[in-house]
Design a protein around this motif. Structure first.
Motif, PDB file in Angstrom:
ATOM      1  N   GLY A 387     -34.503 -14.376 -31.636  1.00  0.00           N
ATOM      2  CA  GLY A 387     -33.986 -15.732 -31.828  1.00  0.00           C
ATOM      3  C   GLY A 387     -32.492 -15.809 -31.563  1.00  0.00           C
ATOM      4  O   GLY A 387     -32.002 -16.778 -30.959  1.00  0.00           O
ATOM      5  N   LEU A 388     -31.753 -14.795 -32.005  1.00  0.00           N
ATOM      6  CA  LEU A 388     -30.315 -14.767 -31.742  1.00  0.00           C
ATOM      7  C   LEU A 388     -30.038 -14.673 -30.244  1.00  0.00           C
ATOM      8  O   LEU A 388     -29.150 -15.351 -29.708  1.00  0.00           O
ATOM      9  N   ALA A 389     -30.811 -13.838 -29.540  1.00  0.00           N
ATOM     10  CA  ALA A 389     -30.626 -13.694 -28.097  1.00  0.00           C
ATOM     11  C   ALA A 389     -30.932 -14.997 -27.371  1.00  0.00           C
ATOM     12  O   ALA A 389     -30.214 -15.393 -26.438  1.00  0.00           O
ATOM     13  N   ARG A 394     -28.998 -20.090 -24.518  1.00  0.00           N
ATOM     14  CA  ARG A 394     -28.922 -21.556 -24.453  1.00  0.00           C
ATOM     15  C   ARG A 394     -27.512 -22.073 -24.698  1.00  0.00           C
ATOM     16  O   ARG A 394     -27.263 -23.273 -24.609  1.00  0.00           O
ATOM     17  N   GLY A 395     -26.593 -21.202 -25.080  1.00  0.00           N
ATOM     18  CA  GLY A 395     -25.236 -21.642 -25.383  1.00  0.00           C
ATOM     19  C   GLY A 395     -25.104 -22.305 -26.735  1.00  0.00           C
ATOM     20  O   GLY A 395     -24.150 -23.054 -26.979  1.00  0.00           O
ATOM     21  N   GLU A 396     -26.057 -22.015 -27.633  1.00  0.00           N
ATOM     22  CA  GLU A 396     -26.008 -22.574 -28.982  1.00  0.00           C
ATOM     23  C   GLU A 396     -25.462 -21.539 -29.963  1.00  0.00           C
ATOM     24  O   GLU A 396     -25.482 -20.333 -29.701  1.00  0.00           O
ATOM     25  N   GLN A 397     -25.006 -22.027 -31.094  1.00  0.00           N
ATOM     26  CA  GLN A 397     -24.501 -21.139 -32.138  1.00  0.00           C
ATOM     27  C   GLN A 397     -25.633 -20.710 -33.064  1.00  0.00           C
ATOM     28  O   GLN A 397     -26.632 -21.426 -33.232  1.00  0.00           O
ATOM     29  N   SER A 398     -25.450 -19.552 -33.668  1.00  0.00           N
ATOM     30  CA  SER A 398     -26.370 -19.038 -34.682  1.00  0.00           C
ATOM     31  C   SER A 398     -25.585 -18.717 -35.940  1.00  0.00           C
ATOM     32  O   SER A 398     -24.378 -18.451 -35.899  1.00  0.00           O
ATOM     33  N   LEU A 478     -24.109  -6.553 -35.169  1.00  0.00           N
ATOM     34  CA  LEU A 478     -24.299  -7.615 -34.178  1.00  0.00           C
ATOM     35  C   LEU A 478     -23.318  -7.463 -33.022  1.00  0.00           C
ATOM     36  O   LEU A 478     -23.648  -7.784 -31.871  1.00  0.00           O
ATOM     37  N   GLY A 479     -22.114  -6.978 -33.309  1.00  0.00           N
ATOM     38  CA  GLY A 479     -21.155  -6.729 -32.238  1.00  0.00           C
ATOM     39  C   GLY A 479     -21.643  -5.670 -31.276  1.00  0.00           C
ATOM     40  O   GLY A 479     -21.392  -5.739 -30.061  1.00  0.00           O
ATOM     41  N   GLU A 480     -22.342  -4.649 -31.809  1.00  0.00           N
ATOM     42  CA  GLU A 480     -22.897  -3.604 -30.958  1.00  0.00           C
ATOM     43  C   GLU A 480     -24.138  -4.091 -30.215  1.00  0.00           C
ATOM     44  O   GLU A 480     -24.354  -3.749 -29.044  1.00  0.00           O
ATOM     45  N   ARG A 481     -24.951  -4.912 -30.891  1.00  0.00           N
ATOM     46  CA  ARG A 481     -26.205  -5.390 -30.290  1.00  0.00           C
ATOM     47  C   ARG A 481     -25.961  -6.460 -29.228  1.00  0.00           C
ATOM     48  O   ARG A 481     -26.664  -6.504 -28.207  1.00  0.00           O
ATOM     49  N   PHE A 482     -24.986  -7.319 -29.458  1.00  0.00           N
ATOM     50  CA  PHE A 482     -24.677  -8.395 -28.518  1.00  0.00           C
ATOM     51  C   PHE A 482     -23.199  -8.294 -28.125  1.00  0.00           C
ATOM     52  O   PHE A 482     -22.359  -9.060 -28.606  1.00  0.00           O
ATOM     53  N   VAL A 534     -30.617 -20.475 -37.876  1.00  0.00           N
ATOM     54  CA  VAL A 534     -30.118 -19.851 -39.107  1.00  0.00           C
ATOM     55  C   VAL A 534     -31.053 -18.703 -39.448  1.00  0.00           C
ATOM     56  O   VAL A 534     -32.280 -18.889 -39.509  1.00  0.00           O
ATOM     57  N   GLY A 535     -30.499 -17.514 -39.644  1.00  0.00           N
ATOM     58  CA  GLY A 535     -31.277 -16.373 -40.095  1.00  0.00           C
ATOM     59  C   GLY A 535     -30.839 -15.964 -41.488  1.00  0.00           C
ATOM     60  O   GLY A 535     -29.639 -15.879 -41.772  1.00  0.00           O
ATOM     61  N   VAL A 536     -31.802 -15.753 -42.375  1.00  0.00           N
ATOM     62  CA  VAL A 536     -31.508 -15.431 -43.778  1.00  0.00           C
ATOM     63  C   VAL A 536     -31.973 -14.011 -44.065  1.00  0.00           C
ATOM     64  O   VAL A 536     -33.149 -13.676 -43.870  1.00  0.00           O
ATOM     65  N   LEU A 537     -31.053 -13.182 -44.544  1.00  0.00           N
ATOM     66  CA  LEU A 537     -31.344 -11.793 -44.888  1.00  0.00           C
ATOM     67  C   LEU A 537     -31.337 -11.603 -46.400  1.00  0.00           C
ATOM     68  O   LEU A 537     -30.518 -12.188 -47.107  1.00  0.00           O
ATOM     69  N   ASP A 538     -32.237 -10.765 -46.891  1.00  0.00           N
ATOM     70  CA  ASP A 538     -32.245 -10.290 -48.293  1.00  0.00           C
ATOM     71  C   ASP A 538     -32.262 -11.418 -49.317  1.00  0.00           C
ATOM     72  O   ASP A 538     -31.607 -11.327 -50.365  1.00  0.00           O
ATOM     73  N   ALA A 539     -33.010 -12.484 -49.047  1.00  0.00           N
ATOM     74  CA  ALA A 539     -33.104 -13.573 -50.019  1.00  0.00           C
ATOM     75  C   ALA A 539     -33.860 -13.145 -51.275  1.00  0.00           C
ATOM     76  O   ALA A 539     -33.665 -13.713 -52.351  1.00  0.00           O
ATOM     77  N   ASP A 540     -34.724 -12.130 -51.149  1.00  0.00           N
ATOM     78  CA  ASP A 540     -35.581 -11.739 -52.269  1.00  0.00           C
ATOM     79  C   ASP A 540     -34.815 -11.201 -53.472  1.00  0.00           C
ATOM     80  O   ASP A 540     -35.372 -11.114 -54.568  1.00  0.00           O
ATOM     81  N   THR A 541     -33.564 -10.808 -53.281  1.00  0.00           N
ATOM     82  CA  THR A 541     -32.815 -10.214 -54.392  1.00  0.00           C
ATOM     83  C   THR A 541     -32.672 -11.176 -55.563  1.00  0.00           C
ATOM     84  O   THR A 541     -32.531 -10.744 -56.706  1.00  0.00           O
ATOM     85  N   MET A 542     -32.691 -12.485 -55.302  1.00  0.00           N
ATOM     86  CA  MET A 542     -32.578 -13.462 -56.388  1.00  0.00           C
ATOM     87  C   MET A 542     -33.928 -13.881 -56.958  1.00  0.00           C
ATOM     88  O   MET A 542     -33.990 -14.579 -57.964  1.00  0.00           O
ATOM     89  N   LEU A 543     -34.995 -13.456 -56.294  1.00  0.00           N
ATOM     90  CA  LEU A 543     -36.311 -13.984 -56.643  1.00  0.00           C
ATOM     91  C   LEU A 543     -36.769 -13.554 -58.031  1.00  0.00           C
ATOM     92  O   LEU A 543     -37.427 -14.318 -58.751  1.00  0.00           O
TER      93      LEU A 543
END
Length: 711
Positions: A387-389, A394-398, A478-482, A534-543
């Motif tokens: 999705g980030l790629a 498309r020239g959109e922000q993530s 992300l700097g290394e990946r993209f 929008v990508g959300v990481l580690d949301a489960d920590t508050m669950l």
């Protein structure tokens, strides 16, 4: 201070003549008021310079006494009346009095700290450098835009350097839904309207700010003032620009202002020179002589609850202030606090709904990515990386959202299991990366900062590695990946310097970032024009947090960050990585269904007797040793149970806090719960007097919090 003389802003006490006794509030941790004498009457709300023990202090006259509460020969005279400001207005005194009573704090600990710092410093009025006191110094050094009032509603001023030029404000047309909501709200601002509170419940991007501006313009046109509260400092510059462009110059107040800037803004608002006051929770206590409207944006936000000193809720006090003055209050949110939602549903508040986005863009699609069987790369699923790629193509922000700053939550030895811990707190130290590749281990509770060890302190193995991820590590990956992408990180570490947050967000809005990595400060209030993912990481920590409010906070947080996507671009997506996609919080999020979540959460709380179906107070104790804090709270519990008012309440056992030790001080808490608010306060008044006596001579510090937000 020997030999210092009060500045000419202070009127020295006379000698001889009639002796008048005054009750003065001082900012000291002692109950009650303090008696002083003067030879002429001094109005309530006047600041005075007094001697208290070996110190000089600024106090505030609360009332005149017919006779002192102590022996007359022990009453000290007031050293000087600080007359560079008129007495504080009656409505301000009522607000402070209510706050002191409701939150069970001494009046002096309310009246003085809510003033600008320079108005309560004796040093500001003493010595040869005082130059007339802080008010006269501020008047001589107004700074840009400190004088003058508001431009006429409908006009606008654009600031370029120090020059003001005319500009034409852009006023968007209202949708049919917005128009209906505006008509419903503006009936509250009419001259003959009955005061009340409205919940403006609008999905993200529905145009709540536009309605705020129009309501404010209506009120300003009648010569009245508007108080607009926002939860975060970092939201203020963007909203200030919008308000400035549409309505004219506002006085702005938040804690990152310098002492002089805050005083000048306070003076402009208190004198009625500024028709709009925009600020964070501390702006709630600014005197406004012509207040006509209070707006609380993102009313659900926990930042409105002060966590030190007077632990007040700015939202709740805003509602009280509006009721006291007969002024309408608008509470706005896409995810209202459950207490607010319940009041609106049962008719205590007017309920105004915006169910659609204002720019005809649909709400983003929310996809739940099951991570239990996924192949993760530095915490990213293939779906999120793809999705980030695609967004980059498309020239959109993530936006990658992770509510954990630093490089990694902990440093760990794989050989023996050692993990980096703070020597002063029962907490892990977080690995932080600094420019030049230097790393430190930092405690986010006490601030202790050390260099990471070269080898494991327990077994000597040199293979110690970071475990988990923070925003810095995500930025690095992300700097290394993209490698061709412009990646920008916005969190508390990146925005420490004054103006840095505003500069970073300006880059985002100017299109100078492709991927934004951030914590909760990027999730609310900002209108990103090109954000497609929008990508959300580690949301489960508050669950599964122990606090019963954790699911409510998680849902609000995720709804807010999801709402940043697709405001001006179609086909936006929100990808939430989770091990528990079947959880009700996530299912309601996927459907953008706040009502579904709120009704289920309220039904659960009603069954368990939790707020808002009960009312709570939290007594905390701190000591060098946990046993001392627990013993103190156990005795306090016995005192409460012995009172007649305690029989009908639930008084729980004392327990350690989740983070027991902070800066070598150990902490415990005691929860008191009642079905009715009145019953709770009837216990607290006599009980806290006994608790105060119990603490005398003991190595324990204690405090009380009403309506605690974290248990």
């Amino acid at each position: 201070m020997a030999g210092e003389t009060p500045a000419d802003a202070a009127t020295p006490a006379g000698v001889g003549g009639q002796c008048i006794y005054l009750a003065v509030a001082l900012d000291v941790p002692l109950p009650g008021l303090f008696d002083y004498s003067h030879d002429v009457p001094v109005p309530p709300g006047t600041r005075v310079l007094v001697s208290f023990g070996s110190r000089r202090m600024v106090g505030m006259v609360w009332a005149r006494r017919e006779a002192p509460a102590i022996d007359a020969d022990r009453v000290k005279p007031i050293e000087a009346v600080l007359d560079d400001l008129p007495p504080m207005p009656d409505d301000w005194m009522r607000l402070a009095d209510f706050a002191a009573g409701y939150y069970h704090r001494p009046l002096g600990e309310v009246l003085l700290p809510i003033l600008p710092a320079s108005l309560r410093k004796p040093s500001a009025y003493l010595g040869p450098r005082a130059a007339g006191g802080p008010v006269r110094r501020a008047d001589r050094r107004p700074g840009r835009a400190a004088h003058g009032g508001l431009a006429h509603p409908g006009s606008a001023v654009a600031v370029e350097g120090d020059a003001a030029v005319d500009a034409v404000p852009v006023v968007p047309e209202l949708t049919d839904e917005q128009s209906a909501a505006w008509q419903a709200l503006r009936t509250m601002t009419a001259a003959d309207a009955a005061p009340g509170v409205a919940l403006l419940h609008g999905v993200t991007g529905s145009g709540k700010t536009e309605l705020y501006l129009r309501l404010a313009a209506d009120v300003l046109a009648t010569g009245r003032q508007v108080l607009l509260l926002v939860p975060e400092i970092n939201l203020t510059p963007q909203l200030e620009q919008i308000v400035h462009g549409r309505l004219g110059q506002a006085a702005v107040m938040h804690s990152k202002l310098s002492e002089g800037e805050r005083l000048r803004a306070w003076l402009r608002a208190a004198r009625g020179q500024a028709a709009i006051l925009l600020g964070t929770r501390l702006a709630l206590f600014v005197p406004l002589p012509r207040l006509g409207l209070i707006i609380v944006d993102e009313e659900h936000d926990t930042s409105y609850k002060q966590q030190e000193g007077l632990r007040y809720s700015a939202r709740d006090l805003a509602v009280w202030r509006g009721h006291d003055l007969g002024v309408p209050v608008v509470l706005g949110s896409a995810t209202p606090a459950l207490e607010t939602w319940r009041r609106a549903r049962r008719g205590d508040y007017r309920h105004v709904i915006l169910s659609q986005r204002a720019l005809a863009q649909p709400l983003p699609e929310v996809r739940l990515i099951d991570t239990r069987r996924a192949q993760l790369e530095q915490g990213f699923t293939p779906q999120l990386l793809d999705g980030l790629a695609a967004c980059l193509e498309r020239g959109e922000q993530s936006l990658v959202f992770l509510n954990r700053r630093g490089y990694a939550p902990v440093l760990r030895c794989a050989s023996c299991g050692w993990v980096s811990q703070c020597p002063r707190c029962t907490a892990y130290t977080v690995l932080h990366r600094h420019p030049g590749g230097r790393h430190t281990l930092q405690c986010h509770h006490c601030g202790d900062c050390t260099a990471p060890p070269r080898a494991c302190p327990d077994c000597g193995d040199q293979d110690i590695r970071p475990m988990g991820r923070g925003t810095q590590r995500i930025e690095e990956f992300l700097g290394e990946r993209f490698p061709g992408a412009r990646i920008l990180r916005i969190d508390a570490d990146a925005t420490r310097r004054k103006g840095s947050a505003e500069a970073l967000f300006s880059k985002v809005h100017a299109g100078e970032a492709d991927i934004l990595v951030g914590t909760q400060m990027v999730s609310k209030g900002h209108d990103y024009a090109r954000l497609g993912l929008v990508g959300v990481l580690d949301a489960d920590t508050m669950l599964f947090a122990q606090d019963f409010r954790a699911p409510e906070r998680l849902f609000a947080q995720l709804m807010q960050v999801a709402g940043r996507a697709g405001r001006r671009v179609g086909g936006a997506q929100v990808l939430v990585q989770t091990d528990y996609p079947e959880q009700p919080v996530y299912q309601a999020l996927r459907a953008h269904d706040y009502a579904r979540f709120a009704e289920a959460a309220l039904a659960e709380r009603e069954e368990l007797g939790l707020p808002p179906f009960s009312h709570q107070a939290l007594l905390t104790a701190q000591a060098r040793h946990l046993r001392e804090a627990l013993a103190f709270l156990a005795e306090a519990r016995s005192l409460a149970q012995a009172l007649p008012e305690g029989a009908a309440l639930r008084i729980y056992d004392a327990v350690p806090l989740r983070v027991v030790r902070v800066a070598n001080i150990e902490r415990a808490q005691l929860l008191v719960e009642a079905d009715g608010r009145g019953a709770l306060h009837r216990l607290l008044r006599p009980w806290l007097a006994e608790v105060h006596a119990l603490a005398q001579g003991r190595p324990v510090r204690w405090g009380i919090e009403i309506d605690p937000q974290e248990i």
